[in-house]
Design a protein around this motif. Sequence first.
Motif, PDB file in Angstrom:
ATOM      1  N   ASP A 221     -44.016 -28.183 -19.034  1.00 41.62           N
ATOM      2  CA  ASP A 221     -43.421 -27.165 -18.159  1.00 41.62           C
ATOM      3  C   ASP A 221     -44.254 -26.923 -16.907  1.00 41.62           C
ATOM      4  O   ASP A 221     -43.713 -26.644 -15.848  1.00 41.62           O
ATOM      5  N   ARG A 222     -45.573 -27.024 -17.019  1.00 44.24           N
ATOM      6  CA  ARG A 222     -46.479 -26.787 -15.893  1.00 44.24           C
ATOM      7  C   ARG A 222     -47.635 -27.763 -15.973  1.00 44.24           C
ATOM      8  O   ARG A 222     -48.202 -27.960 -17.036  1.00 44.24           O
ATOM      9  N   GLY A 223     -48.000 -28.362 -14.846  1.00 44.99           N
ATOM     10  CA  GLY A 223     -49.099 -29.318 -14.850  1.00 44.99           C
ATOM     11  C   GLY A 223     -50.398 -28.711 -14.370  1.00 44.99           C
ATOM     12  O   GLY A 223     -50.484 -27.510 -14.072  1.00 44.99           O
ATOM     13  N   LEU A 224     -51.448 -29.521 -14.307  1.00 44.79           N
ATOM     14  CA  LEU A 224     -52.739 -29.105 -13.777  1.00 44.79           C
ATOM     15  C   LEU A 224     -52.828 -29.509 -12.307  1.00 44.79           C
ATOM     16  O   LEU A 224     -52.360 -30.574 -11.919  1.00 44.79           O
ATOM     17  N   LYS A 225     -53.448 -28.668 -11.495  1.00 42.42           N
ATOM     18  CA  LYS A 225     -53.627 -29.007 -10.081  1.00 42.42           C
ATOM     19  C   LYS A 225     -54.469 -30.271  -9.931  1.00 42.42           C
ATOM     20  O   LYS A 225     -54.288 -31.044  -8.995  1.00 42.42           O
ATOM     21  N   SER A 226     -55.403 -30.459 -10.840  1.00 36.84           N
ATOM     22  CA  SER A 226     -56.292 -31.616 -10.774  1.00 36.84           C
ATOM     23  C   SER A 226     -55.599 -32.914 -11.192  1.00 36.84           C
ATOM     24  O   SER A 226     -56.146 -34.004 -10.994  1.00 36.84           O
ATOM     25  N   LEU A 227     -54.422 -32.802 -11.809  1.00 29.97           N
ATOM     26  CA  LEU A 227     -53.649 -33.958 -12.285  1.00 29.97           C
ATOM     27  C   LEU A 227     -54.407 -34.777 -13.332  1.00 29.97           C
ATOM     28  O   LEU A 227     -54.160 -35.976 -13.498  1.00 29.97           O
ATOM     29  N   LYS A 228     -55.308 -34.128 -14.074  1.00 30.20           N
ATOM     30  CA  LYS A 228     -56.108 -34.834 -15.071  1.00 30.20           C
ATOM     31  C   LYS A 228     -55.357 -35.084 -16.373  1.00 30.20           C
ATOM     32  O   LYS A 228     -55.764 -35.910 -17.174  1.00 30.20           O
ATOM     33  N   ALA A 229     -54.295 -34.334 -16.609  1.00 29.74           N
ATOM     34  CA  ALA A 229     -53.601 -34.414 -17.903  1.00 29.74           C
ATOM     35  C   ALA A 229     -52.214 -35.013 -17.763  1.00 29.74           C
ATOM     36  O   ALA A 229     -51.586 -34.961 -16.692  1.00 29.74           O
ATOM     37  N   ASP A 230     -51.716 -35.578 -18.851  1.00 32.61           N
ATOM     38  CA  ASP A 230     -50.310 -35.979 -18.908  1.00 32.61           C
ATOM     39  C   ASP A 230     -49.455 -34.725 -18.768  1.00 32.61           C
ATOM     40  O   ASP A 230     -49.841 -33.642 -19.210  1.00 32.61           O
ATOM     41  N   VAL A 231     -48.284 -34.871 -18.164  1.00 30.55           N
ATOM     42  CA  VAL A 231     -47.415 -33.705 -17.968  1.00 30.55           C
ATOM     43  C   VAL A 231     -45.952 -34.090 -18.137  1.00 30.55           C
ATOM     44  O   VAL A 231     -45.535 -35.180 -17.746  1.00 30.55           O
ATOM     45  N   VAL A 232     -45.198 -33.187 -18.753  1.00 24.36           N
ATOM     46  CA  VAL A 232     -43.737 -33.305 -18.842  1.00 24.36           C
ATOM     47  C   VAL A 232     -43.167 -32.003 -18.307  1.00 24.36           C
ATOM     48  O   VAL A 232     -43.497 -30.923 -18.802  1.00 24.36           O
ATOM     49  N   LYS A 233     -42.338 -32.084 -17.290  1.00 28.98           N
ATOM     50  CA  LYS A 233     -41.785 -30.868 -16.698  1.00 28.98           C
ATOM     51  C   LYS A 233     -40.436 -31.146 -16.056  1.00 28.98           C
ATOM     52  O   LYS A 233     -40.059 -32.290 -15.819  1.00 28.98           O
ATOM     53  N   THR A 234     -39.726 -30.062 -15.789  1.00 28.91           N
ATOM     54  CA  THR A 234     -38.453 -30.136 -15.074  1.00 28.91           C
ATOM     55  C   THR A 234     -38.704 -30.215 -13.572  1.00 28.91           C
ATOM     56  O   THR A 234     -39.683 -29.661 -13.065  1.00 28.91           O
ATOM     57  N   ASP A 235     -37.803 -30.868 -12.856  1.00 30.39           N
ATOM     58  CA  ASP A 235     -37.864 -30.838 -11.395  1.00 30.39           C
ATOM     59  C   ASP A 235     -37.302 -29.485 -10.960  1.00 30.39           C
ATOM     60  O   ASP A 235     -36.108 -29.331 -10.676  1.00 30.39           O
ATOM     61  N   ASN A 236     -38.190 -28.485 -10.935  1.00 32.07           N
ATOM     62  CA  ASN A 236     -37.783 -27.110 -10.670  1.00 32.07           C
ATOM     63  C   ASN A 236     -37.218 -26.914  -9.263  1.00 32.07           C
ATOM     64  O   ASN A 236     -36.254 -26.172  -9.074  1.00 32.07           O
TER      65      ASN A 236
END
Length: 339
Positions: free
Chosen positions: A152-167
């Motif tokens: 739902d929400r990622g990290l600003k640093s982009l260090k983690a895998d993320v799954v989210k909606t194109d809000n």
Amino acid sequence: MPKTISSGLKEVARRAAVSIATVSRVINADPKVKGETALAVQKAIKELGYRPNRVAQRLRATTARRRLVGLLIPDIQNPYYVDIIRGVEEFAYSQNTTVIIGNFSQDPTKEELYIDILRSESVDGLIVATTPVTEEKVEQLIEDGIPVVCIDRGLKSLKADVVKTDNELGAIMATEHLISLGHQRIAHIAGDMEIPTTHERIAGYKAALKKHKLKIDPSLILSRKSDYESGVALTEKILAPKSRPTAIFTANNLLTLGALETLHRHKVKIPKEVAIVGFDDVYWATSLNPALTAVKQFGYEMGQQAAELLYKRLSSPQAPPASLIIKPELMVRKSCGTR
């Protein structure tokens, strides 16, 4: 007063001059920690009188082949997150994995506590909806070698895998639908400004107005929290002026319910007097009067994909972070009228 699990672990780690993750590994007899490091941790535990959670240890011992993952969600009252839980749990169960769920109710302090507790239980990985306050703590988990997937929400640093909606896209869809029906004064009831998705949906709302050369009126963008009570309070504000908007776009389903309740209480005719479209579709949207037009997020599918990403991360810890942005869908019903 007895120490909490998280504070006890921190004290042991500080005394032994190691990370909290190392303390957890020693407590759970991880063979990777050997020699002087393990002895230093055991000595610190004895000196401080720290008592590990034996219930969790017994569970792990009797399910040696079963993995344990944590899932932290912002609001269990929101059906969208319930769908995410279902998706994560069903995939995890198919992989002989147990899920520990923590609901932090949009409270960063509570989320931090849950992160510390899950770390102390030596979870194999974590799926989490982060907040700006907890980003640093989540990044520390990653640096300590604990697999993390943000949902739902990622990290600003982009260090983690993320799954989210194109809000942003979802908000554009909702706002453009209202514009296509002739609405020019469209109010946006936004969520908590501390939540990244709130800003993404505001950005989409503004982008749609700008694209169609409509004025962006700051007085028509209202925010408080992301709950039902805020939907009620903010809709009251929208209805107060004589030049009330002709349409409302709400940022999540709890805000939508609050808005609908207020519109009905004031006997405002939907969509004749005020049209409404919400972000988040729910199975009972067609049972509302009138049936609700809403942006559909695929929570169940997102939960499954997040769990699958976590498994891939467990198998390939050095792989670059993956980002899955899921396209939403606008479910057009009767709450906005017709062209």
